[in-house]
Every structure is written in structure tokens, then in C-alpha cells.
Design a protein around this motif. Structure first.
Motif, PDB file in Angstrom:
ATOM      1  N   ASP A  26       0.393  -6.504   5.996  1.00 22.72           N
ATOM      2  CA  ASP A  26       0.341  -7.512   4.935  1.00 22.72           C
ATOM      3  C   ASP A  26       0.232  -6.778   3.602  1.00 22.72           C
ATOM      4  N   GLU A 123       7.330 -15.510   0.451  1.00 21.49           N
ATOM      5  CA  GLU A 123       7.932 -14.639   1.465  1.00 21.49           C
ATOM      6  C   GLU A 123       9.443 -14.797   1.536  1.00 21.49           C
ATOM      7  N   ARG A 225       4.519 -11.815  11.778  1.00 21.97           N
ATOM      8  CA  ARG A 225       4.731 -10.641  10.938  1.00 21.97           C
ATOM      9  C   ARG A 225       4.255  -9.409  11.692  1.00 21.97           C
ATOM     10  N   TYR A 228       4.873  -4.231   7.571  1.00 20.34           N
ATOM     11  CA  TYR A 228       5.323  -4.100   6.190  1.00 20.34           C
ATOM     12  C   TYR A 228       5.527  -2.610   5.929  1.00 20.34           C
TER      13      TYR A 228
END
Length: 262
Positions: A26, A123, A225, A228
Motif C-alpha cells: 500500500d 486507484e 492488492r 506495490y
């Protein structure tokens, strides 16, 4: 015309330096400055203008925690009559489909002619508006940059590839995702914010919406998710540093030296 506008509280990219957290799953959210999603702000302005011209009321709604009230109050200071907060621990971790299901429950508790969303949120998935319309079995148009009300219908313009405009007729009730540039959102002053500071904003949870808590939230999410990361700098890439003005000047000089501009 009774209009419901879906809004979201998001990190303000103009006020924050976005970094990935230590777990890599994140962005780092501690001490971020938040504001209303830019696309949603245009949707609220368009709703207010439609009501000013044709009558009715504007309600703003968001899925979030108690801190999301600030976004609702800002849009109420802008001119929306009412706000609704959808807050429940069961909602945490919902994917786009889950958010749409939560909003559907709220839509069915009201009597709305038109539901507006921003074209996309932080997003960038641009999926909630379309999913909400599908769940409600309502007509839907995305990237809308023109709305002209008619008799039980709307004429809507859409931005399509190549900068072209597509015009369609759509029956009410319907869901529209609003593109930036459809209008110029009005300035919200301190006086307006103070005026709505004490207005009651009802909060609704899963049971209020008739939702099974297990049907939304992280456990029901079909999209999760995973990671990242910052893409590696490619060969020959150069990162420009400095203020916005300094970066622009450097970019222009680089383009001139490479023959890109004269």
C-alpha cells in the motif's frame, strides 16, 4: 430531480509526497492530507447546477469511516442538501464490486432519479459506476461531459477516443460517471463550511442496508492488492528534480537539445 452523488475521500496528491509503505502492499498513509476525489467534485457541481435549473435536491454519499464526514460536509457547503455516511467495520477492504453493492443498498433506500459518480477515483479502476448501474439494472454512460435534461430522459455527451464527442439519449433513472471539464466546480469558503458543521449526517451500516456483512469487505473481495512497486529506471532515463517550474524549464531544454522542439 432527486440526484445522488457518490463521493470519496482520497489522498490529495497536490499536498502529499506519495511513498510505498514498508510492507510494499500500500502507500504510506500516516500524516497524509486528504480531500474529495477530483472527479467526484465535478459530479457534485453538475448535480447542483441541474437542480438549480430544474428543481429537486442533491444528496452526497460516501463509503468510509467517520473521517469521511469532512468530505460530505465540504460538498454540502458547496450546495448539496443532504449527506449520507456508509460506515461499518464489515465494509473495510471491499473491492470495487463490494463498494458498488454497498452503494446499491443505499440507493434502494431512497428514491433517486439520477445517480452520479466520478469517472474514476484514487486507484483509477473506473469500475464502481458501471458495476452499480449493472446491479441496479439502470442505463449507464461513462466519461460524461454534457448533460441536457428532457422529458424523463437525458441527452448526454461522452468523451471518446481522438477527442471526439458522442451524444446519446438515456432514460431515467440512470447512472452516469462524470468526466472532469464538464463544468468549473465552485469555490467553497469557510462560511459555507461553518454553516453545515452541525448538520446531522445519518450513518448507515450493513444491517441498515439489508446487506449480509459477509457479502462485502475483504473476505468477499474478488480483487486483492498484492504488491506495490516503483518501476526500475530504464537505460537512458533521467529523473528531473526541483520545483515544478524548474522541472518544466529543464524538460524544455532537454527537448530542445534532443531535437524534439525548436
Amino acid at each position: 430531480m432527486e440526484i445522488l452523488v457518490c463521493v470519496k475521500r482520497v489522498p490529495d496528491t497536490a499536498e502529499n509526497e506519495i511513498e510505498i509503505n514498508s510492507d510494499g502492499n500500500d502507500i504510506e498513509r500516516d500524516d497524509l492530507v486528504y480531500s474529495v476525489n477530483e472527479w467526484d467534485n465535478y459530479a457534485v457541481e453538475e448535480a447542483i447546477q441541474l437542480v438549480d435549473e430544474h428543481g429537486g435536491s442533491v444528496t452526497v454519499i460516501t463509503v468510509g469511516d467517520e473521517e469521511s464526514e469532512e468530505v460530505l460536509r465540504r460538498e454540502m457547503a458547496m450546495g448539496a442538501e443532504k449527506g449520507i455516511l456508509l460506515d461499518d467495520d464489515a465494509f473495510e477492504g471491499s473491492d470495487g464490486r463490494g463498494i458498488a453493492a454497498i452503494l446499491k443498498g443505499a440507493v434502494e433506500k431512497g428514491n433517486y432519479d439520477l445517480i452520479l459518480t466520478g469517472a474514476q477515483a484514487d486507484e483509477g479502476y473506473a469500475q464502481v459506476g458501471g458495476m452499480l448501474a449493472a446491479m441496479l439494472d439502470y442505463p449507464y454512460a461513462s466519461l460524461v461531459n454534457m448533460i441536457e435534461p428532457g422529458d424523463g430522459k437525458l441527452k448526454v455527451g461522452r468523451e471518446i477516443e481522438g477527442g471526439n464527442q458522442e451524444v446519446n439519449e438515456i432514460e431515467l433513472p440512470c447512472v452516469l460517471s462524470i468526466q472532469t471539464g464538464i463544468n468549473e466546480p465552485r469555490y467553497v469558503g469557510i462560511r459555507g463550511i461553518r454553516k453545515v458543521a452541525s448538520v446531522d449526517i445519518p450513518t448507515m451500516g450493513a444491517s441498515d442496508l439489508g446487506l449480509d456483512a459477509g457479502s462485502v469487505g475483504e473476505g468477499a473481495a474478488r480483487v486483492k492488492r498484492i504488491d506495490y512497486f516503483v518501476p526500475e529506471m530504464g537505460e537512458g532515463a533521467e529523473m528531473l528534480e526541483g520545483s515544478t517550474e524548474e522541472i518544466i524549464d529543464k524538460l524544455i531544454e532537454l527537448l530542445k537539445s534532443k531535437g524534439g522542439i525548436k
